[in-house]
Design a protein around this motif. Structure first.
Motif, PDB file in Angstrom:
ATOM      1  N   LEU A  62       0.839  -1.195   0.000  1.00 30.72           N
ATOM      2  CA  LEU A  62       0.000   0.000   0.000  1.00 30.72           C
ATOM      3  C   LEU A  62       0.876   1.248   0.000  1.00 30.72           C
ATOM      4  CD1 LEU A  62      -2.637   1.606   0.323  1.00 30.72           C
ATOM      5  CD2 LEU A  62      -2.472   1.179   2.780  1.00 30.72           C
ATOM      6  N   ARG A  66       0.951   4.317  -2.627  1.00 33.69           N
ATOM      7  CA  ARG A  66       0.534   5.620  -2.120  1.00 33.69           C
ATOM      8  C   ARG A  66       1.561   6.716  -2.361  1.00 33.69           C
ATOM      9  NH1 ARG A  66      -4.189   4.962  -1.958  1.00 33.69           N
ATOM     10  NH2 ARG A  66      -5.409   4.413  -0.144  1.00 33.69           N
ATOM     11  N   GLY A  69      -0.050   9.396  -4.527  1.00 38.84           N
ATOM     12  CA  GLY A  69      -1.186  10.088  -3.907  1.00 38.84           C
ATOM     13  C   GLY A  69      -2.026  10.845  -4.910  1.00 38.84           C
ATOM     14  N   ARG A  85      -8.172   2.963   7.830  1.00 38.77           N
ATOM     15  CA  ARG A  85      -7.405   1.757   7.500  1.00 38.77           C
ATOM     16  C   ARG A  85      -7.737   0.694   8.533  1.00 38.77           C
ATOM     17  NH1 ARG A  85      -0.820   1.425   7.241  1.00 38.77           N
ATOM     18  NH2 ARG A  85      -0.783  -0.135   8.851  1.00 38.77           N
TER      19      ARG A  85
END
Length: 94
Positions: A62, A66, A69, A85
């Motif tokens: 993840l 990310r 973004g 999360r």
């Protein structure tokens, strides 16, 4: 396993455009290592609400995704966010 779930709020008249602009990011996420599912979807009853659902194999995968973004245009369009999360210890059939 991690699940990212919740909702975003955008101006109702901007929601369809916001989701269309997210199509490339959704495709990139689904192709990323460790992504099991990734979805941004319009709420059928609330015009400015977008549902967020992601499922990842690990926090590291993840985090790797990310790194990019949302872009500034996407970020400024978000009026409110309630996304969390969840760390999943086990999975069972319903």
């Amino acid at each position: 396993m991690l699940i990212i779930a919740g909702s975003l709020r955008v101006e109702p008249e901007a929601r369809d455009g916001y989701l269309a602009d997210c199509a490339k990011v959704i495709a990139q996420a689904r192709a990323a290592a460790g992504c099991l599912d990734f979805l941004l979807a319009a709420d059928p009853l609330e015009p400015g609400r977008i549902h967020v659902y992601e499922r990842w194999e690990s926090a590291e995968q993840l985090a790797a995704f990310r790194g990019s973004g949302p872009d500034d245009v996407q970020t400024t369009a978000i009026l409110d966010a309630d996304v969390h999360r969840y760390v999943i210890a086990g999975v069972e059939a319903p």
